[in-house]
Design an enzyme around this catalytic site. Structure first.
Site, PDB file in Angstrom:
ATOM      1  CD  GLU A 245       6.737  49.300  79.479  1.00  0.00           C
ATOM      2  OE1 GLU A 245       5.580  49.207  79.898  1.00  0.00           O
ATOM      3  OE2 GLU A 245       7.045  49.040  78.326  1.00  0.00           O
ATOM      4  CB  CYS A 279       2.511  55.416  83.634  1.00  0.00           C
ATOM      5  SG  CYS A 279       2.255  55.041  81.886  1.00  0.00           S
TER       6      CYS A 279
HETATM    7  P1  NAD Z   1       2.923  48.047  91.547  1.00  0.00           P
HETATM    8  O1  NAD Z   1       4.334  48.399  91.306  1.00  0.00           O
HETATM    9  O2  NAD Z   1       2.423  48.052  92.943  1.00  0.00           O
HETATM   10  O3  NAD Z   1       2.631  46.559  90.990  1.00  0.00           O
HETATM   11  C1  NAD Z   1       2.894  46.202  89.659  1.00  0.00           C
HETATM   12  C2  NAD Z   1       3.002  44.678  89.572  1.00  0.00           C
HETATM   13  O4  NAD Z   1       4.132  44.254  90.322  1.00  0.00           O
HETATM   14  C3  NAD Z   1       1.799  43.934  90.155  1.00  0.00           C
HETATM   15  O5  NAD Z   1       1.498  42.812  89.336  1.00  0.00           O
HETATM   16  C4  NAD Z   1       2.308  43.487  91.517  1.00  0.00           C
HETATM   17  O6  NAD Z   1       1.639  42.330  91.980  1.00  0.00           O
HETATM   18  C5  NAD Z   1       3.780  43.214  91.219  1.00  0.00           C
HETATM   19  N1  NAD Z   1       4.692  43.279  92.358  1.00  0.00           N
HETATM   20  C6  NAD Z   1       4.526  43.979  93.514  1.00  0.00           C
HETATM   21  N2  NAD Z   1       5.599  43.788  94.320  1.00  0.00           N
HETATM   22  C7  NAD Z   1       6.457  42.979  93.666  1.00  0.00           C
HETATM   23  C8  NAD Z   1       7.761  42.451  93.967  1.00  0.00           C
HETATM   24  N3  NAD Z   1       8.378  42.716  95.113  1.00  0.00           N
HETATM   25  N4  NAD Z   1       8.361  41.674  93.038  1.00  0.00           N
HETATM   26  C9  NAD Z   1       7.765  41.401  91.851  1.00  0.00           C
HETATM   27  N5  NAD Z   1       6.531  41.860  91.520  1.00  0.00           N
HETATM   28  C10 NAD Z   1       5.897  42.662  92.408  1.00  0.00           C
HETATM   29  O7  NAD Z   1       2.076  48.990  90.605  1.00  0.00           O
HETATM   30  P2  NAD Z   1       0.499  49.176  90.529  1.00  0.00           P
HETATM   31  O8  NAD Z   1       0.050  49.943  91.718  1.00  0.00           O
HETATM   32  O9  NAD Z   1      -0.136  47.862  90.232  1.00  0.00           O
HETATM   33  O10 NAD Z   1       0.383  50.091  89.203  1.00  0.00           O
HETATM   34  C11 NAD Z   1       0.568  51.456  89.205  1.00  0.00           C
HETATM   35  C12 NAD Z   1       1.987  51.847  88.858  1.00  0.00           C
HETATM   36  O11 NAD Z   1       2.351  51.357  87.572  1.00  0.00           O
HETATM   37  C13 NAD Z   1       2.166  53.358  88.766  1.00  0.00           C
HETATM   38  O12 NAD Z   1       3.352  53.736  89.413  1.00  0.00           O
HETATM   39  C14 NAD Z   1       2.273  53.626  87.257  1.00  0.00           C
HETATM   40  O13 NAD Z   1       2.945  54.797  86.900  1.00  0.00           O
HETATM   41  C15 NAD Z   1       2.972  52.390  86.805  1.00  0.00           C
HETATM   42  N6  NAD Z   1       2.745  52.190  85.348  1.00  0.00           N
HETATM   43  C16 NAD Z   1       3.762  52.491  84.464  1.00  0.00           C
HETATM   44  C17 NAD Z   1       3.557  52.372  83.085  1.00  0.00           C
HETATM   45  C18 NAD Z   1       4.628  52.676  82.078  1.00  0.00           C
HETATM   46  O14 NAD Z   1       4.450  52.315  80.913  1.00  0.00           O
HETATM   47  N7  NAD Z   1       5.717  53.319  82.451  1.00  0.00           N
HETATM   48  C19 NAD Z   1       2.308  51.939  82.616  1.00  0.00           C
HETATM   49  C20 NAD Z   1       1.311  51.661  83.563  1.00  0.00           C
HETATM   50  C21 NAD Z   1       1.542  51.781  84.914  1.00  0.00           C
END
Ligand code: NAD
Length: 468
Positions: A245, A279
């Protein structure tokens, strides 16, 4: 100031092997409110081992047993609802009215999954006696971002439990207080040990380790498209199932017959919901060229009416951004819009006067060219780009000119026409004449294109097997 120095693994709160700590800052007041000790790879390995052991028995539980667990999780969360709300306010800065709705949605995920499970055919027999079995896939890993932290946790846990999978969860390290209360709910719900295992930790270290681990059967990730790509790449090495997602840059089309007195304020609500860290934010607004000036006038007026800042006030619509990094990121996008020649209709650089926290100004750009960074990339902050179109088809083409496909919005008085336009927007959810995005749960959660893969339903956690 709380210190979260234990982590919930195998049904107990245990001291992590990891020793790094992260200070938690209230984004509204900028006060330090807590400290979390982060897990390392050894903690993640221990959590996976416990989940693997628990899978042996949990995967054989009956629908009734799993239904009772889901009910107990719902009950335990209901008992702590007010504390969960309070934690979101201090740790994330989300306004109270939005927070309450999300908490309700989170706990309801357990009941929704139970209902779906009760109707689900886990086994079907064909005329010749062959069977189709839908068996739990194995240990699921789930990874979530900081916006709506426990909503994501519950939404991923609930179908996994309904399917008979055990789970290792890596929440966002910025949401440790919310996660801690939720873990206390898990403990209180007296669930089987090893069913849910939580590891707070840094994504690149702990998240990445979990994704690559041989005993993880599937990964359910919510976060940015950038990290989603990295996870896909790592998971592909073992052909692991991935549910993603991801981000969005969703279009909102105002048709020329729309009632502007509702469509214009709605456009701002859609763009700036969840303090603009959503998002599904409708961050690209398409307006008929003939009504551009009128709509701009109305937007400039309506943006001043958005209640920002007092997050405990029921009327408040926008809180701060989560942290300094996010604030700086949003500022850099606003600067890039200005440097690229887009025109500011409202907002701009800097913090909102009189507010202490990470409050970016609700910003509206016009004269945005489709190739500008602000037009193409997800900002995850209060920046709305306004574009004009000459024909319905041009509006649809512009709306679809993106790598994303999470959500879409259309306003118009002629419903038949609005539906025709909505059906041409290639996105997971498209809403007609609605103010804000409405909860998932009743529908499959599907993002199109680079906004995601999978449904986040029970099916995702099952292996279909044909026995003949
Ligand atoms: P992010 O991608 O930076 O991090 C998300 C999670 O992934 C965190 O827990 C982080 O610690 C972990 N992570 C980071 N690098 C990783 C790796 N290499 N391997 C595994 N895990 C890793 O996102 P964010 O800044 O925390 O959140 C914002 C983003 O989330 C936005 O792009 C938003 O659109 C998206 N989002 C999408 C939805 C949806 O339902 N489509 C809902 C909410 C947020």
């Amino acid at each position: 100031m709380v210190h979260i120095d234990k982590v919930y693994i195998n049904g107990e709160f245990v001291k992590p092997h990891g020793t790094k700590t992260l200070t938690l800052i209230n984004p509204d007041t900028l006060e330090a409110i807590g400290k979390v000790t982060l897990c390392d790879k050894k903690d993640a390995a221990y959590a996976i081992k416990c989940a693997k052991e628990a899978f042996k028995t949990f995967s054989k539980t009956s629908i009734q047993e799993r239904g009772e667990i889901l009910q107990r999780l719902y009950d335990a969360m209901s008992r702590r609802e007010e504390e969960l709300n309070a934690a979101v306010l201090t740790e994330y800065g989300s306004p109270i009215s939005a927070t309450r709705g999300r908490t309700r949605f989170a706990k309801n995920s357990f009941l929704t999954a139970r209902e779906q499970m009760n109707r689900f055919e886990f086994e079907s027999v064909l005329k010749d006696g062959s069977k189709i079995l839908k068996a739990p896939l194995g240990v699921a890993a789930a990874i979530a971002p900081w916006n709506a932290n426990y909503t994501h946790i519950c939404q991923k846990l609930a179908p996994a439990i309904a399917a008979g999978c055990t789970v290792v969860f890596k929440p966002s390290e910025y949401s440790a207080i919310e996660t801690q209360i939720l873990c206390e709910c898990f403990k209180d719900a007296n669930i089987p040990k090893g069913l849910i295992n939580i590891v707070n930790g840094i994504g690149e270290e702990v998240g990445s380790y979990i994704v690559k681990h041989k005993d993880i059967a599937l990964i359910n990730f919510t976060g940015s498209t950038k990290v989603g790509r990295e996870i896909s790449k790592n998971a592909a090495k073992m052909i692991k199932r991935t549910i993603l997602e991801l981000g969005g840059k969703s279009p909102n089309i105002i048709l020329d017959d729309a009632d502007l007195t509702t469509a214009v304020p709605n456009a701002l609500k859609i763009a700036f919901s969840n303090s603009a860290q959503a998002c599904h934010a409708g961050s690209r607004l398409y307006v008929p060229e003939s009504k551009f000036e009128l709509i701009c006038e109305m937007l400039a007026k309506a943006v001043k009416e958005i209640k920002i800042g007092n997050i405990y006030d029921e009327e408040c619509y926008m809180g701060p951004l989560i942290n300094q990094t996010q604030f700086d990121r949003v500022q850099s996008y606003i600067a890039s819009g200005i440097n690229d020649g887009a025109k500011l209709l409202a907002g701009g650089l800097g913090k909102i006067d009189g507010l202490k926290g990470y409050y970016a100004k609700p910003t509206i750009f016009t004269d945005v060219k489709p190739n500008m960074k602000i037009a193409r990339e997800e900002i995850f902050g209060p920046v709305l780009c306004v574009f004009t179109y000459k024909s319905e088809q041009e509006a649809v083409n512009l709306a679809n000119d993106t790598i994303y496909g999470l959500a879409g919005y259309v306003s118009g008085a002629d419903l038949k026409r609005a539906k025709r336009v909505a059906e041409q927007i290639f996105a997971g959810w498209v809403y007609i004449n609605k103010g804000v995005y409405e909860g998932k749960g009743v529908i499959p959660h599907v993002g199109a294109k680079q906004s995601g893969i999978g449904t986040n339903g029970i099916d995702d956690y099952l292996q279909f097997r044909f026995i003949s």
